[in-house]
Design a protein around this motif. Structure first.
Motif, PDB file in Angstrom:
ATOM      1  N   ARG A 280       1.202  -1.211  -0.022  1.00  0.00           N
ATOM      2  CA  ARG A 280       0.387  -0.128  -0.290  1.00  0.00           C
ATOM      3  C   ARG A 280       0.511   1.017   0.013  1.00  0.00           C
ATOM      4  NH1 ARG A 280      -5.408  -1.197   1.823  1.00  0.00           N
ATOM      5  NH2 ARG A 280      -5.602   0.245   3.397  1.00  0.00           N
ATOM      6  N   ARG A 281       1.978   1.441   0.661  1.00  0.00           N
ATOM      7  CA  ARG A 281       2.880   2.006   0.582  1.00  0.00           C
ATOM      8  C   ARG A 281       3.055   2.857  -0.882  1.00  0.00           C
ATOM      9  NH1 ARG A 281       8.445   2.494   0.971  1.00  0.00           N
ATOM     10  NH2 ARG A 281       9.262   4.115   1.112  1.00  0.00           N
TER      11      ARG A 281
ATOM     12  N   VAL B 139       2.174   1.761  -4.016  1.00  0.00           N
ATOM     13  CA  VAL B 139       0.780   2.400  -3.994  1.00  0.00           C
ATOM     14  C   VAL B 139       0.767   3.905  -4.217  1.00  0.00           C
ATOM     15  CG1 VAL B 139      -1.993   2.613  -5.362  1.00  0.00           C
ATOM     16  CG2 VAL B 139      -0.204  -0.273  -4.123  1.00  0.00           C
ATOM     17  N   GLU B 140       1.039   4.671  -2.940  1.00  0.00           N
ATOM     18  CA  GLU B 140       0.359   5.562  -2.496  1.00  0.00           C
ATOM     19  C   GLU B 140       1.988   6.129  -3.062  1.00  0.00           C
ATOM     20  OE1 GLU B 140       0.775   6.992   1.312  1.00  0.00           O
ATOM     21  OE2 GLU B 140       0.791   8.916   0.818  1.00  0.00           O
TER      22      GLU B 140
ATOM     23  N   LYS C 130       1.392   7.158  -6.656  1.00  0.00           N
ATOM     24  CA  LYS C 130       0.572   7.888  -7.012  1.00  0.00           C
ATOM     25  C   LYS C 130       1.548   9.078  -7.218  1.00  0.00           C
ATOM     26  CE  LYS C 130      -4.103   9.100  -6.025  1.00  0.00           C
ATOM     27  NZ  LYS C 130      -4.568  10.315  -5.448  1.00  0.00           N
ATOM     28  N   VAL C 131       1.453  10.000  -6.718  1.00  0.00           N
ATOM     29  CA  VAL C 131       2.095  11.157  -5.664  1.00  0.00           C
ATOM     30  C   VAL C 131       3.444  11.639  -6.527  1.00  0.00           C
ATOM     31  CG1 VAL C 131       0.943  11.625  -3.415  1.00  0.00           C
ATOM     32  CG2 VAL C 131       3.298  10.623  -3.477  1.00  0.00           C
TER      33      VAL C 131
ATOM     34  N   GLU D   5       1.748  12.235 -10.178  1.00  0.00           N
ATOM     35  CA  GLU D   5       1.156  12.850  -9.942  1.00  0.00           C
ATOM     36  C   GLU D   5       2.033  14.470  -9.730  1.00  0.00           C
ATOM     37  OE1 GLU D   5      -3.144  12.058  -7.665  1.00  0.00           O
ATOM     38  OE2 GLU D   5      -1.289  13.006  -6.845  1.00  0.00           O
TER      39      GLU D   5
ATOM     40  N   VAL E 283       5.293  20.798  -6.075  1.00  0.00           N
ATOM     41  CA  VAL E 283       4.343  19.573  -6.460  1.00  0.00           C
ATOM     42  C   VAL E 283       4.392  18.924  -5.782  1.00  0.00           C
ATOM     43  CG1 VAL E 283       5.262  20.499  -8.807  1.00  0.00           C
ATOM     44  CG2 VAL E 283       6.579  18.747  -7.768  1.00  0.00           C
ATOM     45  N   LEU E 284       5.138  17.963  -5.252  1.00  0.00           N
ATOM     46  CA  LEU E 284       4.811  17.398  -4.629  1.00  0.00           C
ATOM     47  C   LEU E 284       5.052  17.684  -2.819  1.00  0.00           C
ATOM     48  CD1 LEU E 284       5.760  13.519  -4.625  1.00  0.00           C
ATOM     49  CD2 LEU E 284       6.554  14.542  -2.007  1.00  0.00           C
ATOM     50  N   LEU E 285       4.030  16.892  -2.006  1.00  0.00           N
ATOM     51  CA  LEU E 285       4.356  17.410  -0.920  1.00  0.00           C
ATOM     52  C   LEU E 285       3.193  16.492  -0.262  1.00  0.00           C
ATOM     53  CD1 LEU E 285       4.869  20.541   0.986  1.00  0.00           C
ATOM     54  CD2 LEU E 285       2.172  20.644   1.716  1.00  0.00           C
ATOM     55  N   GLN E 286       4.475  16.086   1.086  1.00  0.00           N
ATOM     56  CA  GLN E 286       4.170  14.766   2.247  1.00  0.00           C
ATOM     57  C   GLN E 286       4.394  15.022   3.780  1.00  0.00           C
ATOM     58  OE1 GLN E 286       4.875  11.523   0.153  1.00  0.00           O
ATOM     59  NE2 GLN E 286       2.465  11.229   0.360  1.00  0.00           N
ATOM     60  N   MET E 287       3.549  14.981   5.006  1.00  0.00           N
ATOM     61  CA  MET E 287       4.690  15.299   5.834  1.00  0.00           C
ATOM     62  C   MET E 287       4.269  14.609   7.495  1.00  0.00           C
ATOM     63  SD  MET E 287       3.347  17.310   9.016  1.00  0.00           S
ATOM     64  CE  MET E 287       4.917  18.078  10.525  1.00  0.00           C
ATOM     65  N   ASP E 288       4.606  13.688   7.764  1.00  0.00           N
ATOM     66  CA  ASP E 288       4.210  12.974   9.572  1.00  0.00           C
ATOM     67  C   ASP E 288       4.892  13.549  10.395  1.00  0.00           C
ATOM     68  OD1 ASP E 288       6.966  11.365   9.629  1.00  0.00           O
ATOM     69  OD2 ASP E 288       5.713  11.344   7.573  1.00  0.00           O
TER      70      ASP E 288
END
Lengths: 264, 244
Positions: free
Chosen positions: B89-90, B92-93, B96-97, B100, B192-197
Motif C-alpha cells: 500500500r505504501r 501504491v501511494e 501515485k504522488v 502526479e 508539486v509534491l508535499l507530504q508530512m508526518d
C-alpha cells in the motif's frame, strides 16, 4: 499540430472548470459558501452497536460510515510493547457511478493512508496501553471506512468519522478476563482538505469543485495547533503562500470542528 | 537516542542544513527511452522511462493529453528485513504522488492518448527514497526527450531533537519527530509534491520548507551537470573516432 477532437464529456468539463474558476476569482463558490467555510456536518455516533465504536458522518451530501473493531493479535516484531492500528477504506460501488467493485485501487489506498497518518502521527491512540502480554499479545484496532455516498472530500469525512468512532470505542478486555475499558486517547486530530481552483484554496470541496481542482491539500492538526500530517494530491502545483494560507485556515477550522462537532 | 551532539553536528557529522552526498548518472540502461541512476547518501535508485507510447489498456487514454504513470518499487533486499516483493500500500501511494508531481512539469498536452511510464526501482534504501526517485526520474525524462517546464527536484526536511534539519538519514527518520518530503519546480518555485508526518509548529514548517527549497536549487545544478556530462562524454567519443 494535429487537431484533437474532443468528446462531449470533455467540453462539459472544460466549461465547468472555466465557470468555477471565474466565480472563484470573483470571490464566490458554487454553493454560496465562503472560501474557508465547511459544509454542514452531522455525526451519528454508535450507529453500529455490534462494532466496538462507530460513527456515521454526513459532510454536506457526502456520507461515510466508520466502524471500529478491536481484536487480539500478535504485535509487530519491532514494536513488541505496542498495540496495532490498521486503517482501510472501501469506495463502495453504491456511492458513485464512477466507483467499481474489486480490490482497493490507488484512490482508496491513498484515502486510507492519509486518514491513518493523521491518527497515527498525532499519537491520538495510546498504543502502549494496548498490550495484553508483552511481545506476545496486543489489541489490534481496525478502522474500517465505508463510503456510502460520494459528494466530494472523502478524506475529511472519513478522518472525522474515524476520530469520532475512536473517541467512543471500548476495548473488549472482558474477553481476556479483565474489565472492558475505553480506548485510551491522548490527542484529537482534525483533518481539513483544500481544493485549488484557479489560484484560490477552497476548504472542504464538494464533488463539482473537486472534479475541476488542479491540486488538493490535506492538513491534519492537533489541539495545540501543530501540524501532524499533510498530503498534496492531483497533478497541479501549489505555491508556498497557498500552502501557508491553507495551514492557517486548517488550524482555525480544526479548532472549530474539534469543539463544535467532537466536543473536545 | 541523541541525534545532535554538543557541537550541533548530526550522527553522520552533517550540519543542520547539509545534504548527504548526491551523485547522478544519465543514460545507464540500454533498452529504455531514458534512464538515470542516483546515489543519495545510502540510497541507490535506478529509473527508466518509456514513452510517450500508446496508453494501454485503452480506457486509460486521455484524448487531450498524455498520462504520466509512475511505478515506485522497492527491491526485496533494499531494506534491513526482507520486503515481500510486489507493490504494497505504501508503494501504491508513493507511485501515485510521484506520478502526479511529474505530471505538473511535463507538457502532457503534446502527446494525446499516450502514456509516459516511469519505473523507479529502489535498490538500496536509506530514508528519502521517494525524493531520490523523483529527482532521478526527472533526469530520466529529459534523457528520453520528454518536453518539460523544468526538471522536478525532490528534497526533504524534518525535525530531530526538536530542531529543523535538512535531508534525514535512516536513524534520524526512525527516531526524529517529523519528516516533510517535498518536490518543487525550481524555475517557478511551485510545490508539486508535499507530504508530512510527525509534529511541527507553523514556524518549524516554514523553516523546513525554506531549507528544502534552498537545497532543491543546489540539487537542480547536480541534475544539469549529470546531463551535461553525458553529452560531453559522447562528444569526446566522437572526436576520438574522427581522429583515428
Amino acid at each position: 499540430m494535429r487537431a484533437v477532437s474532443k468528446s462531449a464529456d470533455e467540453i462539459v468539463y472544460g466549461l465547468k472548470r472555466e465557470y468555477l474558476e471565474k466565480i472563484c476569482a470573483e470571490g464566490s463558490r458554487i454553493d454560496g459558501r465562503k472560501f474557508d467555510e465547511v459544509r454542514p456536518i452531522i455525526v451519528n455516533r454508535n450507529f453500529v452497536p455490534r462494532a466496538q465504536g462507530s460513527a456515521e458522518v454526513r459532510l454536506g451530501d457526502s456520507r461515510v460510515l466508520v466502524g471500529i473493531k478491536i481484536e487480539q493479535g500478535e504485535p509487530f516484531p519491532d514494536t513488541p510493547n505496542s498495540g496495532i492500528l490498521t486503517t482501510n477504506a472501501e469506495l463502495l460501488p453504491m456511492a458513485s457511478p464512477t466507483f467499481e467493485s474489486g480490490p482497493p485501487g490507488e484512490d482508496a489506498i491513498e484515502l486510507a493512508r492519509v486518514v491513518d497518518r493523521g491518527i497515527r502521527e498525532s499519537k491520538m491512540i495510546d498504543l502502549d496501553k494496548l498490550v495484553i502480554k508483552e511481545g506476545e499479545k496486543v489489541w489490534v484496532v481496525f478502522v474500517d471506512m465505508h463510503i456510502l455516498d460520494y459528494d466530494g472530500n472523502l478524506i475529511d469525512a472519513c478522518a472525522l468519522g474515524a476520530v469520532a468512532a475512536l473517541l467512543e470505542a471500548t476495548v473488549p478486555a472482558s474477553k481476556v478476563g479483565a474489565e472492558d475499558f475505553p480506548l485510551p486517547i491522548n490527542h484529537v486530530p482534525v483533518t481539513v482538505t483544500f481544493a485549488k481552483i484557479g489560484s484560490t484554496m477552497l476548504a472542504d470541496p464538494n464533488l463539482e469543485e473537486e472534479e475541476v481542482a488542479s491540486a488538493r491539500l490535506s492538513i491534519a492538526t492537533n489541539e495545540n495547533g501543530d501540524v501532524v500530517a499533510m498530503q498534496k494530491g492531483l497533478s497541479g502545483s501549489i505555491t508556498k503562500e497557498e500552502l501557508f494560507s491553507a495551514v492557517d485556515a486548517s488550524i482555525k477550522l480544526g479548532k472549530d470542528i474539534r469543539k463544535r462537532v467532537l466536543g473536545k | 537516542m541523541k541525534l545532535i551532539n554538543e557541537e550541533g553536528l548530526r550522527i553522520d557529522g552533517r550540519k543542520f542544513n547539509e545534504l548527504r552526498p548526491i551523485r547522478i548518472e544519465v543514460g545507464v540502461l540500454n533498452r529504455a527511452d531514458g534512464s538515470a541512476y542516483i546515489e543519495w547518501g545510502g540510497n541507490k535508485v535506478l529509473v527508466a522511462v518509456y514513452g510517450p507510447r500508446e496508453a494501454f489498456p485503452k480506457h486509460t487514454q486521455n484524448p487531450s493529453r498524455a498520462i504520466v504513470n509512475a511505478r515506485y518499487n522497492m527491491a526485496a533486499f533494499s531494506v534491513d528485513e526482507r520486503k515481500r516483493p510486489g507493490p504494497d500500500r505504501r508503494a501504491v501511494e508513493i507511485s501515485k504522488v510521484i506520478g502526479e508531481a511529474l505530471e505538473c512539469a511535463v507538457f502532457t498536452e503534446q502527446f494525446p492518448r499516450t502514456s509516459i511510464d516511469v519505473y523507479i526501482e529502489v535498490l538500496q534504501a536509506d530514508a528519502g527514497t521517494r525524493i531520490a526517485g523523483i529527482t532521478a526520474a526527472s533526469v530520466a525524462l529529459v534523457d528520453a526527450g520528454i518536453p518539460m517546464k523544468d526538471m522536478v527536484v525532490g528534497c526533504a526536511a524534518g525535525k530531530i531533537d526538536g530542531k529543523v534539519v535538512l535531508d534525514l538519514n535512516k536513524e534520524e527518520d526512525n527516531f526524529g519527530q517529523a519528516d516533510l518530503p517535498m518536490a518543487i519546480i525550481p524555475r517557478t518555485q511551485e510545490i508539486v509534491l508535499l507530504q508530512m508526518d510527525g509534529n511541527m509548529t507553523r514556524d518549524e514548517l516554514d523553516q523546513a520548507v525554506e531549507l528544502s527549497k534552498k537545497a532543491a536549487m543546489y540539487i537542480s545544478g547536480i541534475q544539469k551537470e549529470a546531463l551535461l556530462a553525458k553529452y560531453k562524454s559522447q562528444e569526446q567519443e566522437k572526436e576520438g573516432e574522427s581522429s583515428e
